[in-house]
Scaffold this active site. Structure first.
Site, PDB file in Angstrom:
ATOM      1  N   SER A 116       0.834  -1.196   0.000  1.00 17.39           N
ATOM      2  CA  SER A 116       0.000   0.000   0.000  1.00 17.39           C
ATOM      3  C   SER A 116       0.871   1.250   0.000  1.00 17.39           C
ATOM      4  O   SER A 116       1.756   1.369  -0.846  1.00 17.39           O
ATOM      5  CB  SER A 116      -0.958  -0.050   1.189  1.00 17.39           C
ATOM      6  OG  SER A 116      -2.010   0.882   1.034  1.00 17.39           O
ATOM      7  N   ASP A 234     -10.451  -3.736  -5.239  1.00 15.87           N
ATOM      8  CA  ASP A 234     -10.042  -2.727  -4.259  1.00 15.87           C
ATOM      9  C   ASP A 234     -11.058  -1.577  -4.194  1.00 15.87           C
ATOM     10  O   ASP A 234     -11.318  -0.911  -5.185  1.00 15.87           O
ATOM     11  CB  ASP A 234      -8.667  -2.182  -4.641  1.00 15.87           C
ATOM     12  CG  ASP A 234      -7.972  -1.454  -3.499  1.00 15.87           C
ATOM     13  OD1 ASP A 234      -8.668  -1.012  -2.574  1.00 15.87           O
ATOM     14  OD2 ASP A 234      -6.737  -1.341  -3.546  1.00 15.87           O
ATOM     15  N   HIS A 289      -8.421  -4.787  -1.078  1.00 11.74           N
ATOM     16  CA  HIS A 289      -7.130  -4.169  -0.780  1.00 11.74           C
ATOM     17  C   HIS A 289      -6.381  -4.915   0.327  1.00 11.74           C
ATOM     18  O   HIS A 289      -6.904  -5.138   1.421  1.00 11.74           O
ATOM     19  CB  HIS A 289      -7.363  -2.713  -0.339  1.00 11.74           C
ATOM     20  CG  HIS A 289      -6.121  -1.922  -0.159  1.00 11.74           C
ATOM     21  ND1 HIS A 289      -5.361  -1.456  -1.214  1.00 11.74           N
ATOM     22  CD2 HIS A 289      -5.484  -1.493   0.959  1.00 11.74           C
ATOM     23  CE1 HIS A 289      -4.331  -0.776  -0.766  1.00 11.74           C
ATOM     24  NE2 HIS A 289      -4.374  -0.780   0.560  1.00 11.74           N
TER      25      HIS A 289
END
Length: 324
Positions: A116, A234, A289
């Site tokens: 991330s 996501d 995600h």
């Protein structure tokens, strides 16, 4: 942005964050480079999930020394630093941290894995210092072209709620741009002028301002591989296509892929150069995600972090890695 979820159980009870690294002497096995990992928003270096990832990296490529980047002495402080802090100062701290590590600093190069927001921060490390130099960079769900929205936080997550409120109410203030981490990679195409004027971090490392930093381009173009993974479902990192440097119109939803953008065609960062040499990889990962399975990680570790076929790595110059 959120802490990762491993969909497969990886048995471990240890909290070790560094695993033995050694340069293989067997010509058949080659040189195993150390691996540096930068976690995402809301995570910290003491989390069991990251220890599991380190164990998996070592079991996939035995002899891998794994270093988990930390911005504080304990997990609580490290987690706080994912929400509040100056990203420019944090990257400078990491540059010093990696250069001071006796194993990383004496290795011929290192591999880097960013989860991330840790992905764009590692890219910032490469562009700004890159010592020790990164061989292969792999990012999962990273916001390379920024975020245009911020996820809603759980009621009891005060770190997240505080950052969320500051991001919504004053993202372009000097306070937010020097203290609120997600604000420093916020980028809404409809607020582009404010972004270019006030962005503390992303506008700089993406070389979007009029004066370009040629060192950033040179350093990123020196990578052997830059592999980006986007999560197919996501809804946390908005827009998800930011993982590929794509731009999304927040009103119409129209996606402009990297290859159609000036950052690529005018080669502000060396991405076009990498792509034309077959070194820029676009991959997808199933699910939400940071919902990562051991299978997905092991495949990435095998493809991008396997031992080098040559026992030496010179800079500049390329060393072919198995499977690439």
């Amino acid at each position: 942005m959120r802490s990762m979820t491993l969909l497969a159980t990886l048995a471990t009870n240890a909290l070790a964050v560094a695993l033995p690294w050694q340069s293989a002497t067997d010509a058949a096995s080659g040189t195993q480079l150390p691996l540096v990992i930068w976690h995402g928003l809301g995570d910290d270096f003491e989390r069991e999930g990251l220890t599991e990832v380190a164990k998996l990296a070592e079991s996939t490529n035995p002899g891998t020394y794994v270093h988990l980047i930390r911005l504080a002495k304990d997990g609580s402080g490290d987690r706080s630093a994912t929400f509040f802090g100056n990203v420019t100062e944090q990257i400078a701290q990491v540059c010093e941290q990696l250069a001071a590590d006796p194993i990383l600093s004496t290795a011929p190069a290192i591999n880097a894995l960013g989860f991330s927001q840790g992905g764009q921060f590692l890219r910032g490390y490469i562009e700004r210092c890159n010592s020790p130099p990164v061989h292969n960079l792999v990012t999962f769900g990273s916001q390379h072209n920024g975020i245009s929205a911020f996820e809603s936080c759980a009621i009891d997550n005060w770190f997240c709620r505080g950052a969320e409120e500051l991001l919504r109410s004053g993202r372009w203030t000097s306070f937010a741009q020097s203290r609120v981490v997600p604000a420093q990679y916020f980028r809404d195409p409809e607020e582009l002028d404010a972004y270019l004027e006030h962005s503390n971090f992303l506008a700089d490392i993406n070389n979007e301002r009029v004066v370009k930093n040629e060192t950033y381009k040179k350093n990123l173009a020196s990578l052997n591989r830059f592999a980006m993974f986007m999560f197919e479902d996501d809804t946390v990192a908005v827009p998800k296509q930011s993982a590929f440097f794509s731009e999304v119109n927040s009103t119409t939803g129209e996606v402009t892929p990297l290859h159609e953008r000036p950052i690529y065609n005018e080669d502000w960062l060396g991405l076009k150069q990498l792509d034309e040499q077959g070194k820029l990889h676009f991959n997808t990962s199933p699910g939400q995600h940071m919902h990562l399975s051991a299978k997905t990680l092991r495949k990435a570790f095998t493809q991008y972090f396997a031992p080098l076929e040559e026992s030496r790595l010179s800079r500049p110059g390329l060393v072919v890695q198995r499977g690439l």
